[in-house]
Scaffold this motif. Sequence first.
Motif, PDB file in Angstrom:
ATOM      1  N   ILE A 186       3.172   2.195  -6.657  1.00  0.00           N
ATOM      2  CA  ILE A 186       4.231   0.820  -7.107  1.00  0.00           C
ATOM      3  C   ILE A 186       4.415   2.025  -8.065  1.00  0.00           C
ATOM      4  O   ILE A 186       3.455   2.483  -9.094  1.00  0.00           O
ATOM      5  CB  ILE A 186       3.653   0.195  -7.545  1.00  0.00           C
ATOM      6  N   LEU A 187       6.159   2.293  -8.876  1.00  0.00           N
ATOM      7  CA  LEU A 187       6.812   2.727 -10.016  1.00  0.00           C
ATOM      8  C   LEU A 187       7.812   2.180 -11.061  1.00  0.00           C
ATOM      9  O   LEU A 187       8.142   1.810 -11.260  1.00  0.00           O
ATOM     10  CB  LEU A 187       7.591   3.770  -9.332  1.00  0.00           C
ATOM     11  N   ALA A 188       8.267   0.934  -9.689  1.00  0.00           N
ATOM     12  CA  ALA A 188       8.825  -0.012 -10.735  1.00  0.00           C
ATOM     13  C   ALA A 188       9.073  -1.285 -10.222  1.00  0.00           C
ATOM     14  O   ALA A 188       8.787  -1.372  -8.489  1.00  0.00           O
ATOM     15  CB  ALA A 188      10.546   0.200 -10.044  1.00  0.00           C
ATOM     16  N   VAL A 189       8.831  -2.806 -11.129  1.00  0.00           N
ATOM     17  CA  VAL A 189       9.346  -3.886  -9.969  1.00  0.00           C
ATOM     18  C   VAL A 189       9.946  -4.036 -10.717  1.00  0.00           C
ATOM     19  O   VAL A 189      10.521  -4.845 -11.824  1.00  0.00           O
ATOM     20  CB  VAL A 189       7.247  -4.561 -10.699  1.00  0.00           C
ATOM     21  N   ALA A 215       0.518  -0.879  -0.087  1.00  0.00           N
ATOM     22  CA  ALA A 215       0.361   0.281  -0.005  1.00  0.00           C
ATOM     23  C   ALA A 215       1.111   1.226  -0.230  1.00  0.00           C
ATOM     24  O   ALA A 215       0.381   2.194  -0.770  1.00  0.00           O
ATOM     25  CB  ALA A 215      -1.174   0.260   1.287  1.00  0.00           C
ATOM     26  N   THR A 216       1.646   1.456   0.130  1.00  0.00           N
ATOM     27  CA  THR A 216       2.530   2.236   0.727  1.00  0.00           C
ATOM     28  C   THR A 216       4.071   2.584   0.262  1.00  0.00           C
ATOM     29  O   THR A 216       5.216   3.060  -0.174  1.00  0.00           O
ATOM     30  CB  THR A 216       3.256   2.326   2.389  1.00  0.00           C
ATOM     31  N   ALA A 217       4.058   0.841  -1.170  1.00  0.00           N
ATOM     32  CA  ALA A 217       4.861   0.631  -1.438  1.00  0.00           C
ATOM     33  C   ALA A 217       5.587   1.431  -2.750  1.00  0.00           C
ATOM     34  O   ALA A 217       4.587   1.724  -3.857  1.00  0.00           O
ATOM     35  CB  ALA A 217       5.644  -0.454  -2.193  1.00  0.00           C
ATOM     36  N   ASP A 218       6.993   2.073  -2.885  1.00  0.00           N
ATOM     37  CA  ASP A 218       7.251   3.185  -4.142  1.00  0.00           C
ATOM     38  C   ASP A 218       7.618   1.306  -5.403  1.00  0.00           C
ATOM     39  O   ASP A 218       8.423   1.691  -6.479  1.00  0.00           O
ATOM     40  CB  ASP A 218       8.430   3.708  -4.303  1.00  0.00           C
ATOM     41  N   ALA A 219       8.799   0.114  -4.715  1.00  0.00           N
ATOM     42  CA  ALA A 219       8.560  -0.530  -5.445  1.00  0.00           C
ATOM     43  C   ALA A 219       9.231  -1.865  -4.941  1.00  0.00           C
ATOM     44  O   ALA A 219       8.347  -2.008  -3.638  1.00  0.00           O
ATOM     45  CB  ALA A 219       9.897  -0.523  -5.865  1.00  0.00           C
ATOM     46  N   LEU A 220       8.665  -3.129  -5.600  1.00  0.00           N
ATOM     47  CA  LEU A 220       8.058  -4.450  -5.389  1.00  0.00           C
ATOM     48  C   LEU A 220       9.637  -4.955  -5.726  1.00  0.00           C
ATOM     49  O   LEU A 220       9.400  -5.063  -7.359  1.00  0.00           O
ATOM     50  CB  LEU A 220       7.460  -4.145  -6.033  1.00  0.00           C
ATOM     51  N   ILE A 221       9.825  -5.720  -5.146  1.00  0.00           N
ATOM     52  CA  ILE A 221      10.877  -6.776  -6.037  1.00  0.00           C
ATOM     53  C   ILE A 221      10.786  -8.092  -5.471  1.00  0.00           C
ATOM     54  O   ILE A 221      10.522  -8.801  -4.429  1.00  0.00           O
ATOM     55  CB  ILE A 221      12.214  -6.542  -5.254  1.00  0.00           C
ATOM     56  N   VAL A 222      10.377  -9.126  -6.847  1.00  0.00           N
ATOM     57  CA  VAL A 222       9.838 -10.380  -6.409  1.00  0.00           C
ATOM     58  C   VAL A 222      10.545 -11.181  -7.221  1.00  0.00           C
ATOM     59  O   VAL A 222      11.833 -10.987  -7.506  1.00  0.00           O
ATOM     60  CB  VAL A 222       8.261 -10.846  -6.613  1.00  0.00           C
ATOM     61  N   ARG A 223      10.393 -13.133  -7.303  1.00  0.00           N
ATOM     62  CA  ARG A 223      11.080 -14.053  -8.111  1.00  0.00           C
ATOM     63  C   ARG A 223       9.764 -14.441  -8.502  1.00  0.00           C
ATOM     64  O   ARG A 223       9.473 -13.393  -9.253  1.00  0.00           O
ATOM     65  CB  ARG A 223      11.352 -14.640  -6.758  1.00  0.00           C
ATOM     66  N   ASN A 224       9.738 -15.623  -8.350  1.00  0.00           N
ATOM     67  CA  ASN A 224       8.488 -16.403  -9.440  1.00  0.00           C
ATOM     68  C   ASN A 224       7.597 -16.805  -8.173  1.00  0.00           C
ATOM     69  O   ASN A 224       6.379 -17.087  -8.970  1.00  0.00           O
ATOM     70  CB  ASN A 224       9.147 -17.548  -9.628  1.00  0.00           C
ATOM     71  N   HIS A 225       7.213 -16.812  -7.114  1.00  0.00           N
ATOM     72  CA  HIS A 225       6.014 -16.912  -6.455  1.00  0.00           C
ATOM     73  C   HIS A 225       5.320 -15.704  -6.140  1.00  0.00           C
ATOM     74  O   HIS A 225       3.476 -16.448  -5.624  1.00  0.00           O
ATOM     75  CB  HIS A 225       6.566 -17.323  -5.088  1.00  0.00           C
ATOM     76  N   THR A 226       5.532 -14.774  -6.180  1.00  0.00           N
ATOM     77  CA  THR A 226       4.561 -13.395  -6.323  1.00  0.00           C
ATOM     78  C   THR A 226       3.666 -12.865  -7.074  1.00  0.00           C
ATOM     79  O   THR A 226       4.346 -13.083  -8.473  1.00  0.00           O
ATOM     80  CB  THR A 226       5.562 -12.191  -5.222  1.00  0.00           C
ATOM     81  N   ALA A 227       2.648 -13.046  -7.389  1.00  0.00           N
ATOM     82  CA  ALA A 227       1.586 -12.761  -8.524  1.00  0.00           C
ATOM     83  C   ALA A 227       0.994 -11.366  -8.063  1.00  0.00           C
ATOM     84  O   ALA A 227       0.635 -11.220  -7.647  1.00  0.00           O
ATOM     85  CB  ALA A 227       0.797 -13.236  -7.845  1.00  0.00           C
ATOM     86  N   VAL A 228       2.504 -10.647  -9.222  1.00  0.00           N
ATOM     87  CA  VAL A 228       2.266  -9.442  -9.496  1.00  0.00           C
ATOM     88  C   VAL A 228       0.818  -9.017 -10.480  1.00  0.00           C
ATOM     89  O   VAL A 228       1.511  -8.982 -11.241  1.00  0.00           O
ATOM     90  CB  VAL A 228       3.227  -8.704  -9.871  1.00  0.00           C
ATOM     91  N   ASP A 229      -0.287  -9.005  -9.895  1.00  0.00           N
ATOM     92  CA  ASP A 229      -1.407  -9.300 -11.231  1.00  0.00           C
ATOM     93  C   ASP A 229      -2.105  -8.056 -10.457  1.00  0.00           C
ATOM     94  O   ASP A 229      -1.985  -6.617  -9.831  1.00  0.00           O
ATOM     95  CB  ASP A 229      -2.445 -10.543 -10.550  1.00  0.00           C
ATOM     96  N   ALA A 230      -3.364  -8.265 -10.937  1.00  0.00           N
ATOM     97  CA  ALA A 230      -4.448  -6.633 -11.242  1.00  0.00           C
ATOM     98  C   ALA A 230      -4.590  -6.513  -9.442  1.00  0.00           C
ATOM     99  O   ALA A 230      -4.881  -5.042  -9.275  1.00  0.00           O
ATOM    100  CB  ALA A 230      -5.229  -6.897 -12.029  1.00  0.00           C
TER     101      ALA A 230
END
Length: 305
Positions: A63-66, A39-54
């Motif tokens: 969020i500005l960058a993934v 909710a307060t993130a400017d960026a998110l860093i993930v591997r292959n388990h986190t679903a970055v979906d709608a």
Amino acid sequence: MIVISEVIHPVGLELLSSFPVYYDPDLYQRRAELLERVATADALIVRNHTAVDAELLRHGPHILAVGRLGVGLNNLDIEALRQRGIAVIVPYGANATAVAEYVLGSLIIFRRHLMTLARHTKEGHWKRDMKGNEVKATTLGIVGFGATGQAVAQRAQALHIRVKVHDPTKTQMIPQTWRSTSLENLYAESDHITLHVPLNTQTFHMINTQTLSLMRPDALIINTARGELVDEQALWRRLTQNQLAGAILDVREHEPPSVPDPLATLPNVWLTPHIAGLTAQSQQTIAEAVAAGVTTALLKAGKTP
């Protein structure tokens, strides 16, 4: 705030330390908490388990960058990210050496029967009559000619292996010494076949009953890309009919696979837990690239440490 929901090499944390960072390598397992954190993130860093979906993007309006700690994009909703103008950082080629070494190392070990011979010897047998085969002058079919496919081809050439390549998106990049060919010809003419393509509607189950029937009975299939490229039931049938030399699978249709696992019962099938690209060196390189990309994206957007 940069939220990191899966494991990252320590060098990545060091490079991002000038920004506020929330790091929990198991956060991806707690979806409700993850949605609160972004909710307060400017960026998110993930591997292959986190679903970055709608859904996640709705909960992360700032969020500005993934950053993706790997090269697969299956868990990212690329269209939703594009519509939001969110920068996507993917370290293409960062684990190409690791995967290429896995492919050629396992190919040589398989063809020389080294794992079987090592086991027999430790059991007290001295089986010098179990002769293997050299890979020199054999044909390796490479499906996909991105950074990893190119790394495999370069190393195969050094071993005097003939290389055939299929990648219609990169035909002009393929040197004449590495013959560009159709998939049908590649399947039919290769001693070993290695897959290096992304998963999409065109590549899903590209190894199936029909394409397996084109392959030679002494052919070996290596898959380090995505498990869903291979119809595992069709592969099992082909192997149990002695119509293939074997398969080396680092990725599976379902990870981890269900138990019992029919493929695990076959002696000419080697299985590893999605680690072809996981070396100490590759993980450091990936973390460095993603950290640099996320930092650049945030600075460009006016976010200062």
